[in-house]
Design an enzyme around this catalytic site. Structure first.
Site, mmCIF file in Angstrom:
data_model
loop_
_atom_site.group_PDB
_atom_site.id
_atom_site.type_symbol
_atom_site.label_atom_id
_atom_site.label_comp_id
_atom_site.label_asym_id
_atom_site.label_seq_id
_atom_site.Cartn_x
_atom_site.Cartn_y
_atom_site.Cartn_z
ATOM 1 N N GLY A 1 12.926 49.756 -11.632
ATOM 2 C CA GLY A 1 13.329 51.129 -11.384
ATOM 3 C C GLY A 1 13.299 51.546 -9.929
ATOM 4 O O GLY A 1 13.704 52.648 -9.610
ATOM 5 N N ALA A 2 12.781 50.688 -9.042
ATOM 6 C CA ALA A 2 12.622 51.038 -7.626
ATOM 7 C C ALA A 2 11.670 52.212 -7.465
ATOM 8 O O ALA A 2 11.845 53.063 -6.600
ATOM 9 C CB ALA A 2 13.968 51.343 -6.966
ATOM 10 N N HIS A 3 10.647 52.266 -8.312
ATOM 11 C CA HIS A 3 9.662 53.343 -8.307
ATOM 12 C C HIS A 3 8.306 52.744 -7.947
ATOM 13 O O HIS A 3 7.632 52.156 -8.792
ATOM 14 C CB HIS A 3 9.607 54.017 -9.689
ATOM 15 C CG HIS A 3 10.934 54.485 -10.160
ATOM 16 N ND1 HIS A 3 11.264 54.575 -11.517
ATOM 17 C CD2 HIS A 3 12.033 54.896 -9.497
ATOM 18 C CE1 HIS A 3 12.503 55.030 -11.639
ATOM 19 N NE2 HIS A 3 12.991 55.224 -10.426
ATOM 20 N N HIS A 4 7.894 52.906 -6.691
ATOM 21 C CA HIS A 4 6.703 52.230 -6.177
ATOM 22 C C HIS A 4 5.498 53.153 -6.304
ATOM 23 O O HIS A 4 5.330 54.083 -5.526
ATOM 24 C CB HIS A 4 6.935 51.838 -4.715
ATOM 25 C CG HIS A 4 8.214 51.094 -4.514
ATOM 26 N ND1 HIS A 4 9.022 51.274 -3.416
ATOM 27 C CD2 HIS A 4 8.842 50.187 -5.290
ATOM 28 C CE1 HIS A 4 10.085 50.498 -3.505
ATOM 29 N NE2 HIS A 4 9.998 49.841 -4.639
ATOM 30 N N HIS B 1 8.611 51.136 -12.822
ATOM 31 C CA HIS B 1 9.137 51.245 -14.175
ATOM 32 C C HIS B 1 10.012 50.034 -14.456
ATOM 33 O O HIS B 1 10.906 49.706 -13.673
ATOM 34 C CB HIS B 1 9.946 52.535 -14.340
ATOM 35 C CG HIS B 1 9.095 53.752 -14.379
ATOM 36 N ND1 HIS B 1 9.286 54.839 -13.556
ATOM 37 C CD2 HIS B 1 8.005 54.055 -15.139
ATOM 38 C CE1 HIS B 1 8.376 55.751 -13.813
ATOM 39 N NE2 HIS B 1 7.586 55.293 -14.758
#
Length: 560
Positions: free
Chosen positions: A492-495, A322
């Site tokens: 967002g550190a959303h992998h 994100h």
């Protein structure tokens, strides 16, 4: 107070379990949920994690370290060195080790606790807009698992979001709105924009043995009180039910049988350099969006020349995160409100659209104190940092004198309000995780290379989000001196997306039950399985998918 740099070594014996029903790779929220369910059901479960089991008595020291401006998330959770090497390509220089935690509990050790759900449209992007692909499941299919996931994680929230259909209330009441929430609410009401609570996996009252939030205001990088959910909650439950959790066990590859359709073992290495094979009836990859793809690629063989479970070529492809755009308003008068440290309100007004552009946006409302008392107080005790301060603010003051000085400064400094915008990113095969054979980890294996470049859809959506943020800030019921916006994307550190779900084995990696198309006894419980990203934080959906995978695996194990 430096971090003591110690871990709790409860696994002196790192040799394989002799007769495991299930081997799970990864001890975060996904691995913990699957392990707890299957161990409670009576199956022999072993969990392997590359990171350590952190000593939770050090959390206060980690909190203090994280508050110091010279430290990053990677410093707080000891990310770095040969074990954690990676490289990056593409437009975004991707700071992977500041966006994940390797250890028992996983990245939820450092997350903010946000638990919104995806929307119906996120599962139907191709059908609705001709974009990306549809998931092989619908929102209605996943809704019962969302309910279960909220109960497992302990989510505080309020049923005031008009854009999401729910079949069950939250486990705890939402956190009360702050003074700045009321300012944003008034602005949104004037503009006809929905304003509602943000559900969070942080206890607003005692729940499941966890205390209510006590206000450390440091959810990221660490919650010292235990009010915030972490994957360690379910790892503990799994161990109480008989599961074996081996930390600092780095899985190097997955080995299949002669037919290529059945996984036989995972090969892992320990800090001392010993290497073992853990055999099991079934296997679950729960190592996150980056390492899950890397492990599948590392496991190439004659039967799977492009990587295990990769006949589609989709392993590693369609990496998503994100992207964030943020806008700020400087007020002409001080807020005179101590920041509570985390967001409690949001708007999903701009999440769903009849047209494909712009994409989904999730707005969250926060406040930033220009002078943060705890950071200044920490600097006051640090001779190295003390010289960075303006002596007129603090000088060498301590105790009551320091408190009076801080309070005076806070009460006379104009406040600043912020709106954060999470922006949908479409899957793109060129955004991907590959193996960089020019760089190796501590065991000589190629490291992951992260390639990410925002596409036109994300850029257009980011511009739209910024426009709406500034519109809301201009409508605030308090005078503002300046409104500004970030000119680059945050992360967002959303992998997500590197082992995507789908019905077609030629274009996807796993099916609707999270089982890989190519290997019968291998499941993926991870945001790697996301087909699209939406704009909602992914952890609740990871938890829901993990419970779905656990159900499918439990049914299969009982039939054997």
């Amino acid at each position: 107070m430096p971090i003591p740099n110690r871990t709790t070594d409860t696994t002196a014996d790192r040799t394989p379990s002799p007769s495991a029903d299930v081997c799970i790779v990864g001890a975060g929220v996904a691995g913990g949920l699957v392990a707890a369910q299957l161990a409670t059901a009576g199956f022999d479960v072993v969990v392997l994690d590359a990171g350590p089991r952190f000593d939770r008595s050090d959390d206060l020291a980690r909190m203090e370290t994280g508050l110091r401006p010279v430290h990053s998330l990677g410093d707080v959770w000891e990310m770095g060195g040969p074990r954690d090497r990676y490289t990056t390509a593409g437009e975004v220089t991707y700071p992977l080790n500041d966006l994940r935690v390797k250890g028992v509990g996983g990245t939820t050790l450092a997350w903010g606790g946000y638990t919104p759900r995806l929307h119906e449209k996120d599962f139907e992007m191709q059908s609705r807009y001709g974009l990306a692909s549809d998931w092989p499941i619908s929102y209605d299919d996943l809704e019962p698992y969302y309910v279960r996931a909220e109960a497992e994680l302990g989510v505080a929230g309020d049923d005031d979001n008009p854009f999401v259909e729910r079949s069950s209330p939250f486990q705890m009441p939402a956190f009360p709105p702050s003074y700045t929430d009321t300012l944003f609410r008034d602005a949104c009401e004037e503009l006809g924009i929905a304003f509602h609570s943000l559900p969070k996996a942080i206890c607003s009252e005692p729940y499941d043995g966890r205390s209510p939030c006590v206000g450390y205001s440091t959810c990221t990088p660490v919650c010292p009180s235990g009010a915030k959910y972490t994957g360690f909650v379910h790892i503990r439950k799994a161990e109480k039910a008989g599961a074996r959790v081996i930390d600092r066990a780095t899985v190097r590859r997955l080995e299949h049988g002669a037919d290529g359709k059945t996984l036989e073992a995972v090969v892992y290495a320990t800090p001392g350099g010993s290497q073992y094979r853990q055999e099991a009836r079934s296997f679950v990859l729960a190592a996150g969006g980056v390492e899950t793809a890397r492990l599948l690629l590392l496991s190439a063989s004659d039967a799977h020349p492009d990587g295990l479970a990769n006949s589609s070529g989709a392993v590693g492809q369609n990496f998503m995160d994100h992207l964030y755009v943020n806008s700020f308003a400087t007020l002409t008068e001080p807020l005179q409100q101590e920041p509570i440290g985390y967001v409690t309100s949001q708007s999903q007004e701009f999440y769903d659209h009849d047209d494909p552009t712009p994409g989904s946006v999730m707005l969250t409302f926060g406040n930033i104190q220009s002078v943060k008392p705890i950071e200044v107080a920490l600097r006051g005790g640090d001779a190295v940092l003390r010289e960075d301060l303006d002596d007129t603010i603090m000088g060498n003051r301590w105790g009551d004198e320091l408190l009076d000085s801080l309070q005076s400064r806070i009460n006379s400094t104009p406040g600043e309000l912020a709106i954060y915008g999470a922006v949908e990113m479409l899957p793109d095969p060129d955004n991907r995780i590959t193996l960089d054979r020019s760089t190796t980890d501590a065991f000589g294996d190629p490291v992951p290379n992260v390639r990410l470049s925002p596409d036109a859809h994300a850029r257009t959506t980011g511009e739209f989000a910024t426009e709406k943020q500034r519109e809301i800030l201009r409508a605030l019921p308090v005078p503002t001196a300046n409104i500004s916006s970030s000119n680059t994307f945050g992360l967002g550190a959303h992998h997500m997306g590197t082992a995507r779900m789908g019905d077609d084995p030629e274009t996807s990696v796993v099916d609707a039950d999270l089982r890989t198309h190519d290997v019968d006894n291998l499941f993926v419980a991870s945001s790697a399985a996301f087909t699209t990203s939406g704009a909602a934080n992914p952890t609740l959906t990871i938890a829901a998918l993990s419970l779905k995978a656990a159900d499918a695996l439990e049914r299969e194990l009982r039939q054997e």
